[in-house]
Write an enzyme that holds these catalytic residues in place. Structure first.
Site, PDB file in Angstrom:
ATOM      1  N   GLU A 277      14.681  15.517  -6.046  1.00 16.98           N
ATOM      2  CA  GLU A 277      14.634  16.342  -4.167  1.00 16.98           C
ATOM      3  C   GLU A 277      13.429  17.212  -4.430  1.00 16.98           C
ATOM      4  O   GLU A 277      12.827  17.265  -3.822  1.00 16.98           O
ATOM      5  CB  GLU A 277      15.872  17.324  -3.658  1.00 16.98           C
ATOM      6  CG  GLU A 277      15.342  18.153  -2.822  1.00 16.98           C
ATOM      7  CD  GLU A 277      16.304  19.321  -3.579  1.00 16.98           C
ATOM      8  OE1 GLU A 277      14.918  20.331  -3.406  1.00 16.98           O
ATOM      9  OE2 GLU A 277      16.720  19.633  -3.521  1.00 16.98           O
ATOM     10  N   HIS A 278      12.972  17.353  -5.773  1.00 15.07           N
ATOM     11  CA  HIS A 278      11.805  17.715  -6.193  1.00 15.07           C
ATOM     12  C   HIS A 278      10.565  17.043  -5.840  1.00 15.07           C
ATOM     13  O   HIS A 278       9.536  17.090  -5.589  1.00 15.07           O
ATOM     14  CB  HIS A 278      11.704  18.532  -7.370  1.00 15.07           C
ATOM     15  CG  HIS A 278      12.595  19.610  -7.229  1.00 15.07           C
ATOM     16  ND1 HIS A 278      12.155  20.910  -8.171  1.00 15.07           N
ATOM     17  CD2 HIS A 278      14.014  20.194  -7.029  1.00 15.07           C
ATOM     18  CE1 HIS A 278      13.140  22.164  -7.919  1.00 15.07           C
ATOM     19  NE2 HIS A 278      14.209  21.976  -7.059  1.00 15.07           N
TER      20      HIS A 278
ATOM     21  N   GLU B 170      15.212  26.638 -12.709  1.00  9.76           N
ATOM     22  CA  GLU B 170      16.150  27.035 -11.868  1.00  9.76           C
ATOM     23  C   GLU B 170      17.545  26.878 -12.129  1.00  9.76           C
ATOM     24  O   GLU B 170      18.247  28.657 -11.660  1.00  9.76           O
ATOM     25  CB  GLU B 170      16.139  25.687  -9.998  1.00  9.76           C
ATOM     26  CG  GLU B 170      16.800  26.241  -9.135  1.00  9.76           C
ATOM     27  CD  GLU B 170      16.743  24.691  -8.307  1.00  9.76           C
ATOM     28  OE1 GLU B 170      17.895  24.951  -7.292  1.00  9.76           O
ATOM     29  OE2 GLU B 170      15.979  24.418  -7.888  1.00  9.76           O
TER      30      GLU B 170
END
Length: 970
Positions: A87-88, A165
């Site tokens: 996703e990143h 994160e």
């Protein structure tokens, strides 16, 4: 991008506009709200990609969201977190647009933003942009899913972002508890894996970046297939134009043969059941959670039996499970819900916030929960259908008068729902409860049994013998004793338990009142002793609801820590006394909120005219309470103390913001001030304080929506009469002020936090606001945001939280920059921020005119946006009233001010803020646990309470309504 490519794309768009319009199969009609003027069309591209188009010519912004049914469950065992990592990576360049910051930069220059999230079985990508730039944004966005680059350099670097994160979340109790819960699943099932990911789970310290890059590409090539995707697209263009864009840009997304989901054949839970798991939290809190793994409820999306059961189990009115728990002194809050609804299973869970007494009596609480489930099981099918019909009536009323949503939120929800709900029903589905099928409630209840139960107890002080490896959470797991199981299988039912009565707050008539105001801003209806009334009729939304906001100001509500704590206890007590009565009202769209602030109380209400008066009358009665229950007082006092203790355990950047705000605010009391007085407060103190608090007040109200002038005046007067207080003048209310930082003397406030991360907040004061200064700060931060994030987060990998913003507090302007980092301490972060700002000022000065104009137009477009619904309109107008300037035309003047700005002027303003001899700068430095606070070359502030007494403060003059806001006709 080549010219040839653009020409080919244009031909595709033109072809799509003609051929598909006449030859495509006719899509099913999308059911929409009667008040919804938007146009909808659903289609499926030849590659299997599902599309929902939304045409809204009145929209200020366009938006798109693409959901793909690939998530954490698809992670390979040796690369846990790979779906999230992918996703990143999809944001970081592709063959058509290789610049890793290109998409974000394009959106920033055109008033937009973007984000994504990865769930268990789905990943959602979304963006919003100014209305005229959908095509350019969509062209770039589509390439995410066609030709991502996955360059070696960025692939290696972005692992650190995923790890940052994870580090940010290490103290998050929800994540810590959930990871313990996941560890109890079958180790062969992907639910047991670590979906968020970290450096360790993606490869470890000796990460083979070349192999990681190969695995990343293989994952994309084998999992991201067009037939697994759904796209929701909203723009001002016609449906035919939107369809041409969707086909032109997304038809090239490849359709692939994807792996079979083998986990669907694996039992989710094999560990011994039932079980008891005791968990040590970070914060002061106590929870009891009952959790069952049940069959997937996706197939029941129309009738939603799990939600009916959770509605009955989680009701808070008389006779409810929560009502019984509260009467015993065992619980404060309760929620019930089916959640984590996957293709494989659903979790049905009951969350209960328990008291210390409840923690001791948890077996009895579980027994009572099973007694309530038995009561539901014994209810006749026709009576259950009556509850279902009531939920459907409420939902249909909501759907009929549905508020306009922000475009980004709207498309994000639609794209995700399209994965499981037919396009024709996707708008209406969240509000519909179709008739129950025979036996489906009984079938679900048949799975909520003691032998299938996992009990989770969360509290400090448990003896534990296991450590969850990803978050370090201490816990213990044990079997449920046989005697408890026997009790739960044949539970005793307290006589007070009862299913909910019919909801008396569902309005019998819903109609719009005649309009007697056409203004786009509030008008002053009354300005008299102790009461000022503002009125703004529904500004074009045609909603049947009314919204009321009131400030109830008292000079003693916050004049010392003791009074501040008592005022907070008072608002908590009012809400507690209202809870059983108001719960049914909240289900029917009638809500209220009362809270304390530094000047007294804030009351906000929303509802239909037909029923609002009922709740309003009851609320006024409870606000005048004279008796305080000893039991409830002690419970609320404990909650207040724990809330203040937990402030110290928040993330580092939250602590930096809090301590900076306390230092700069003349009026704020600190957590330490509250904790010094809370223990000594008594029930008698609160009973004595309430009549003092309400004895003399100044009221200011804003009424908005489906009512006329007379109604607005009547409700405001009823509030004043109901509180029966002496009227106060405005001069008696304390004015909030912000400290004036010393010119030319940068300062640092340094302290240690309990977090594993460090954080810094840098505040650069620009002084009292003006139209010119506000416009400069807005445009400066508009241009600054993406480069700051790119350099310090993406390039230098300093941390996951990297923010920049314009801040306006008590009419003082500031530039604020925030970083939270698990790799560097505040002095280093400060040096990197200052270095970046120096380079950025030079770049800003030389910014090409075209790029500057794009930013300026984007900001002007943003300022020109009208509120999308009544709630947004209330917040905007109420904000102007609460800050005391009554300036409802400021946005128009700011737009005009933007024309006078230029890159050299903004560059000089930035240098003045950051580097001049007269700069006014504060650095708030939060050091990770175990690291000694220090200020490097900046003087450290010592003794903050004493320091505040010697600081000068900016004036914050109180405004007065102008004549143009008076009583004249519209």
């Amino acid at each position: 991008m080549s010219k040839r490519y653009l020409i080919s794309l244009a031909l595709v768009l033109v072809a799509a506009g003609f051929s598909y319009r006449f030859f495509a199969p006719r899509p099913a009609t999308v059911v929409k709200s009667p008040m919804d003027s938007k146009l909808y069309r659903s289609l499926v591209l030849d590659n299997g990609l599902k599309v929902l188009l939304v045409s809204n010519p009145k929209a200020d912004q366009a938006a798109a969201s693409l959901a793909v049914s690939v998530g954490q469950f698809q992670d390979p065992a040796h690369r846990q977190g790979l779906a999230h990592y992918l996703e990143h990576m999809l944001f970081l360049g592709n063959q058509a647009y290789p610049d890793p910051e290109g998409f974000g930069k394009f959106l920033s220059e055109n008033g937009g933003s973007t984000n994504a999230f990865t769930a268990l079985e789905d990943t959602n990508f979304h963006f919003v942009v100014n209305r005229d730039h959908l095509q350019g944004a969509l062209e770039r966005f589509s390439q995410f899913f066609i030709s991502p680059l996955f360059t070696a350099e960025l692939a290696g670097r972005e692992v650190n972002a995923v790890n940052s994160e994870h580090q940010k979340n290490l103290q998050n109790d929800f994540r810590r508890m959930f990871e313990v819960q996941k560890s109890g699943f079958n180790p062969e099932h992907p639910m047991s894996r670590f979906g968020t990911g970290s450096l360790e789970s993606l490869g470890g310290e000796n990460l083979d970046q070349t192999q990681l890059q190969k695995d990343l590409r293989q994952f994309f090539e084998t999992q991201y297939s067009a037939d697994k995707m759904s796209l929701a697209l909203l723009g001002v263009e016609s449906l035919d134009q939107l369809e041409a864009m969707a086909r032109g840009f997304f038809s090239a997304v490849p359709r692939k043969v994807t792996p079979k989901r083998e986990y669907l054949e694996i039992p989710p839970v094999t560990a011994p059941l039932p079980r008891l798991v005791k968990i040590e939290p970070v914060q002061e809190q106590r929870w009891l959670k009952l959790s069952w793994v049940i069959d997937s409820q996706k197939k029941n999306f129309r009738s939603r039996p799990g939600e009916l059961i959770s509605h009955l189990l989680g009701h808070e009115g008389p006779g409810s499970l929560l009502s019984y728990y509260k009467a015993q002194g065992w619980a404060a809050k309760l929620t019930a819900s089916p959640s984590f609804n996957t293709d494989d299973f659903t979790l049905f869970e009951l969350h209960i916030e328990v008291t210390p007494s409840g923690l001791e009596h948890w077996p009895e609480m579980v027994e009572t929960a099973f007694a309530f489930l038995k009561k539901i099981e014994q209810t006749k099918a026709q009576d259950l259908q009556t509850y279902q019909d009531e939920l459907d009536r409420i939902g249909q009323l909501q759907f009929k008068f549905l508020d306009e949503q922000a475009p980004l939120d709207f498309v994000t929800r639609l794209a995700s729902q399209l994965q499981d709900v037919p396009a024709a029903e996707v708008l209406e589905q969240p509000y519909r409860y179709a008739p129950l099928k025979s036996g489906e409630v009984a079938a679900l209840l048949g799975q909520l049994l003691p032998e299938r139960l996992s009990v989770y107890l969360v509290a400090k002080g448990f003896v534990t013998d296991q450590t969850e490896p990803r978050y370090g959470t201490q816990y213990q797991q044990e079997a449920i004793k046989a005697d408890l199981l026997a009790r739960w299988e044949q539970p005793k039912s307290p006589q007070s338990l009862a299913l909910a009565e019919p909801n008396p707050f569902i309005p019998k008539k819903v109609e719009l009142v005649a309009r007697d105001q056409t203004s786009d801003e509030p008008k002053l209806l009354a300005d008299q002793a102790g009461l000022r009334v503002w009125f703004q009729q529904d500004p074009g939304f045609d909603t049947p609801k009314v919204r009321l906001a009131a400030s109830i100001r008292s000079p003693i509500a916050y004049d010392n820590p003791r009074h501040a704590a008592l005022t907070r206890l008072y608002t908590q007590l009012v809400q507690e006394r209202m809870n059983e009565y108001a719960y049914a009202a909240s289900l029917a769209g009638l809500t209220y909120r009362i809270q304390n602030d530094t000047q007294g109380l804030i009351l906000v209400m929303e509802g239909y005219p037909d029923t609002l008066g009922k709740l309003f009358t009851r609320l006024l009665s409870e606000m005048r309470l004279s008796e305080v229950s000893p039991q409830r007082f002690e419970l609320l006092k404990r909650e207040l103390k724990e809330d203040r203790l937990n402030q110290e355990r928040r993330q580092a950047f939250h602590r930096a913001i809090y301590e900076g705000q306390y230092l700069l605010s003349q009026q704020l009391w600190h957590n330490r001030d509250y904790l010094a007085v809370i223990d000594d407060l008594t029930r008698a103190d609160l009973q004595d304080f309430i009549p003092q608090l309400l004895g003399a007040l100044r009221l200011e109200t804003l009424l908005m929506g489906n009512l006329n002038r007379d109604d607005a005046l009547s409700l405001s007067k009823a509030l004043q009469d109901g509180l029966a207080s002496k009227p106060l003048g405005l001069e008696t209310i304390p004015v909030e002020r912000i400290a004036r930082l010393p010119p030319g003397k940068p300062q640092a406030l340094a302290f240690e936090v309990l977090d594993v991360n460090s954080a810094i907040e840098m505040v650069f004061q620009a002084g009292p606001t003006s139209d010119q200064k506000a416009a400069e700060m807005l445009l400066l931060t508009q241009i600054l945001e993406k480069p700051f994030y790119h350099q310090l987060r993406t390039t230098e990998q300093l941390g996951y939280v990297v923010w920049s913003m314009r801040q306006r507090q008590q009419n003082v302007e500031s530039l604020v920059l925030i970083i939270q980092s698990n790799v560097k301490r505040p002095p280093y972060l400060r040096q990197r921020i200052l270095s970046f700002l120096e380079q950025f000022a030079a770049q800003l000065e030389q910014m090409p005119t075209e790029a500057f104009e794009r930013h300026r137009k984007a900001l002007a477009a943003e300022l020109s946006q009208d509120p999308k619904n009544l709630d947004e309109a209330l917040r905007e107008s109420w904000g102007r009233i609460q800050d005391g300037n009554y300036d409802f035309k400021e946005k128009d003047r700011l737009i005009a001010q933007l024309d006078a700005l230029s890159p050299p002027l903004l560059a000089q303003r930035l240098r003045d803020l950051v580097f001049s001899q007269q700069r006014q700068v504060l650095s708030v430095d939060a050091f990770a646990a175990g690291h000694k606070p220090r200020g490097a070359d900046w003087p450290l502030i010592q003794g903050v309470p004493q320091h505040k007494l010697t600081q000068p403060y900016y004036p914050n003059p109180v405004g007065q309504p102008s004549l143009s806001q008076g009583h004249g006709s519209d």
